[in-house]
Design an enzyme around this catalytic site. Structure first.
Site, PDB file in Angstrom:
ATOM      1  N   SER A  15       0.687  -1.183   0.027  1.00 24.40           N
ATOM      2  CA  SER A  15       0.043   0.082   0.064  1.00 24.40           C
ATOM      3  C   SER A  15       1.005   1.287   0.196  1.00 24.40           C
ATOM      4  CB  SER A  15      -0.899  -0.047   1.340  1.00 24.40           C
ATOM      5  OG  SER A  15      -2.168   0.729   1.090  1.00 24.40           O
ATOM      6  N   HIS A  16       0.699   2.347   0.873  1.00 24.89           N
ATOM      7  CA  HIS A  16       1.410   3.544   0.810  1.00 24.89           C
ATOM      8  C   HIS A  16       2.481   3.135   1.984  1.00 24.89           C
ATOM      9  CE1 HIS A  16      -2.495   4.077   1.986  1.00 24.89           C
ATOM     10  NE2 HIS A  16      -2.160   4.239   3.320  1.00 24.89           N
ATOM     11  N   LYS A  28      -3.685  -8.071  -1.486  1.00 27.85           N
ATOM     12  CA  LYS A  28      -5.123  -7.723  -1.899  1.00 27.85           C
ATOM     13  C   LYS A  28      -5.946  -8.560  -3.070  1.00 27.85           C
ATOM     14  CE  LYS A  28      -4.710  -2.697  -0.710  1.00 27.85           C
ATOM     15  NZ  LYS A  28      -4.746  -1.496  -1.233  1.00 27.85           N
ATOM     16  N   ASP A 180       0.075   9.131  -3.814  1.00 27.59           N
ATOM     17  CA  ASP A 180       0.632   8.696  -2.734  1.00 27.59           C
ATOM     18  C   ASP A 180       1.381   7.165  -3.121  1.00 27.59           C
ATOM     19  OD1 ASP A 180      -1.531   6.994  -3.075  1.00 27.59           O
ATOM     20  OD2 ASP A 180      -1.577   6.449  -1.063  1.00 27.59           O
ATOM     21  N   ASP A 182       0.960   4.081  -3.329  1.00 26.33           N
ATOM     22  CA  ASP A 182       0.277   3.138  -4.065  1.00 26.33           C
ATOM     23  C   ASP A 182      -0.517   3.827  -5.424  1.00 26.33           C
ATOM     24  OD1 ASP A 182      -1.463   3.855  -2.421  1.00 26.33           O
ATOM     25  OD2 ASP A 182      -2.357   1.800  -2.050  1.00 26.33           O
ATOM     26  N   ASP A 184      -2.990   5.923  -5.092  1.00 24.28           N
ATOM     27  CA  ASP A 184      -4.330   6.178  -5.394  1.00 24.28           C
ATOM     28  C   ASP A 184      -4.917   7.136  -4.875  1.00 24.28           C
ATOM     29  OD1 ASP A 184      -4.018   5.500  -2.618  1.00 24.28           O
ATOM     30  OD2 ASP A 184      -5.263   3.742  -2.575  1.00 24.28           O
ATOM     31  N   ARG A 185      -4.265   7.900  -4.018  1.00 22.90           N
ATOM     32  CA  ARG A 185      -4.608   9.259  -3.583  1.00 22.90           C
ATOM     33  C   ARG A 185      -3.940  10.513  -4.457  1.00 22.90           C
ATOM     34  NH1 ARG A 185      -3.543   9.643   2.167  1.00 22.90           N
ATOM     35  NH2 ARG A 185      -2.022   8.072   1.606  1.00 22.90           N
ATOM     36  N   GLU A 266     -13.336  11.003  -0.881  1.00 21.02           N
ATOM     37  CA  GLU A 266     -13.280  11.267   0.471  1.00 21.02           C
ATOM     38  C   GLU A 266     -12.391  12.300   0.758  1.00 21.02           C
ATOM     39  OE1 GLU A 266     -12.273   7.222   1.371  1.00 21.02           O
ATOM     40  OE2 GLU A 266     -10.100   7.489   0.371  1.00 21.02           O
ATOM     41  N   SER A 268      -9.826  12.509   2.621  1.00 16.61           N
ATOM     42  CA  SER A 268      -8.727  11.954   2.697  1.00 16.61           C
ATOM     43  C   SER A 268      -7.802  11.780   1.643  1.00 16.61           C
ATOM     44  CB  SER A 268      -8.639  10.393   3.726  1.00 16.61           C
ATOM     45  OG  SER A 268      -9.427   9.626   2.908  1.00 16.61           O
ATOM     46  N   LYS A 279      -9.987   4.170  -5.646  1.00 15.71           N
ATOM     47  CA  LYS A 279      -9.552   5.195  -5.883  1.00 15.71           C
ATOM     48  C   LYS A 279      -8.323   5.537  -7.021  1.00 15.71           C
ATOM     49  CE  LYS A 279      -8.121   4.852  -1.302  1.00 15.71           C
ATOM     50  NZ  LYS A 279      -8.200   5.265   0.069  1.00 15.71           N
ATOM     51  N   ARG A 399     -10.108  11.353  15.049  1.00 12.50           N
ATOM     52  CA  ARG A 399     -10.187  12.139  13.944  1.00 12.50           C
ATOM     53  C   ARG A 399     -11.439  13.080  14.120  1.00 12.50           C
ATOM     54  NH1 ARG A 399      -6.455  10.571  10.232  1.00 12.50           N
ATOM     55  NH2 ARG A 399      -6.468   8.345   9.837  1.00 12.50           N
TER      56      ARG A 399
END
Ligand code: NI
Length: 446
Positions: A15-16, A28, A180, A182, A184-185, A266, A268, A279, A399
């Protein structure tokens, strides 16, 4: 997976997080539609693993060439190695107006993309440099590294501080963006501007029909519950539903897979559409590039035009990293107990009109998700949300999400931190964060 008509796909990923022997590693499973496995499927797979009574290991397997498209065999099984970068770039050409972007580049449009030594480097070089004609220096930190060059590959204004300096420098590029670890953001900046992810989502939805892939309009949109209501206002004007889901991309994946929404995002820094069920960071960057190219407007001009039409929804998130998970739980438990008495009370000079613990019924598979965050709705469209995230042995992150809306043009350029300060203070007092956790101020603010 959709290009190759695959039944499903395993993704080997950290992931990241930094990868490798001392880093992170995960597997995954995504389904034929391209999206993450549903909760139901994941449970079924877990159940099946409990009944596994043997497994076989193949020996003498030849090296598989993963560096170029090729076909090889293990026994009778054929293995194709495909060029994911080319496939992705081809897909983007069908969604966005590459001709218009190329013309804008010829007219001098200047872009910086920070790949943060992560996975999007090769994708950005292929699309931005090779296909759209931007110069090589457009892609910063474009070589993927296992440890992301020793830095945190997180697209926020703190980690991508080079971008922020450029954006606020003397000759800022027209668009600055990062994605990021991976890919996705995404984070979007313009001259003297950092676009809030909530605003970015709303601007993309409002301008979708300017982009070839969405010319026919959007069926519906979705946002995660803590994400601001900026996109709700766009949906209302377009006359389409806006679905509010819990945080976690799989809730969007379920809606995308069923064709119930066309665009989602989202707070984030995650955004995407029905083109893929995950994403997609680079997709959002190309969407913004397309909008700049076809409108001739700058990033701040697009934002200003958006606020002029819909008003501005200020948004910020305060994270409290609490070393003692029990203290974090106590904050939420205290608030949950207080919920019934909060309606009618004053917070930061506004009356609380609703207070609840968010629950969600997935309209596709009927699964109910409860306790997804505490919501306080205040008069005049302000809102405070409390949510625990990342609870583990090392503690938990509380949060606090705060938003407020204004239709007063004189306030559009106010700093969100200033505009929301009274609510942030009221939220901290109400939750008794300092008393229960010892923390005087947030660990981070986004
Ligand atoms: Ni990521």
């Amino acid at each position: 997976m959709r290009n190759e008509d695959a039944t499903g796909g395993f993704i080997l990923t950290a992931s990241h997080n930094p990868a490798g022997p001392d880093g992170d590693f995960g597997i995954k499973f995504n389904t034929a539609g391209g999206g993450q496995a549903s909760a139901r499927l994941t449970e079924a797979i877990t159940e099946r693993t409990r009944a596994i009574d043997r497994y076989l290991i193949a020996t003498g397997v030849p090296e598989i060439d993963l560096d170029r498209p090729s076909a090889s065999f293990i026994g009778d099984m054929r293995i194709d190695s495909v060029d994911a970068v080319a496939q992705y770039a081809d897909k983007m050409e069908t969604l966005f107006d590459f001709d218009a972007i190329r013309d804008a580049v010829k007219d001098g449009m200047c872009v910086r993309f920070d790949a943060m030594n992560a996975v999007t480097g090769p994708y950005a070089s292929e699309i931005l440099v090779r296909r759209l004609g931007l110069p090589e220096l457009t892609v910063m930190r474009g070589t993927p590294r296992e440890d992301f060059g020793g830095r945190h590959a997180d697209p926020n204004p703190h980690e991508a501080h080079e971008l922020r300096s450029l954006a606020y420098g003397e000759h800022p590029p027209d668009l600055l963006a990062a994605s990021d670890g991976d890919g996705d953001r995404n984070m979007i900046l313009g001259p003297h501007t950092i676009v809030s992810p909530c605003d970015s989502l709303a601007v993309l939805a409002a301008n979708a029909t300017r982009v070839p892939g969405y010319r026919d309009g959007l069926v519906a949109v979705a946002r995660s519950m803590p994400t601001s209501h900026a996109i709700d206002r766009v949906a209302a004007k377009l006359g389409i539903p806006c679905v509010e889901t819990p945080s976690g991309w799989r809730y969007f994946a379920s809606l995308l897979e069923a064709g119930r929404i066309s665009l989602c995002g989202e707070e984030s820094f995650g955004t995407s559409s029905n083109h893929c069920r995950e994403k997609d960071g680079l997709w959002a960057v190309l969407f913004w590039l397309n909008l700049l190219a076809v409108t001739g407007r700058s990033v701040p001009e697009l934002l200003a035009a958006h606020w002029a039409e819909y008003g501005r929804t200020f948004f910020l998130r305060h994270d409290f990293r609490i070393p003692d998970a029990a203290a974090a739980q106590a904050v939420i438990a205290g608030l949950r107990d207080a919920l019934p008495d909060l309606v009618g009370r004053q917070l930061a000079g506004r009356t609380v009109v609703a207070a609840d613990d968010f629950a969600y019924d997935d309209p596709v598979d009927g699964m109910r998700s409860e306790r997804q965050g505490l919501r306080l709705i205040l008069e005049s469209d302000a809102r405070i949300v409390f949510r625990l995230s990342g609870t583990d042995t090392a503690g938990a992150t509380l949060r606090v999400y705060i938003e407020d809306h204004t239709d007063d043009p004189a306030r559009f350029n106010e700093d969100a931190m200033v505009a929301l300060a009274p609510f942030a203070e009221a939220a901290r007092d109400l939750a008794r964060i300092t008393q229960l956790t010892g923390l005087e101020s947030p660990t981070s603010m986004v």
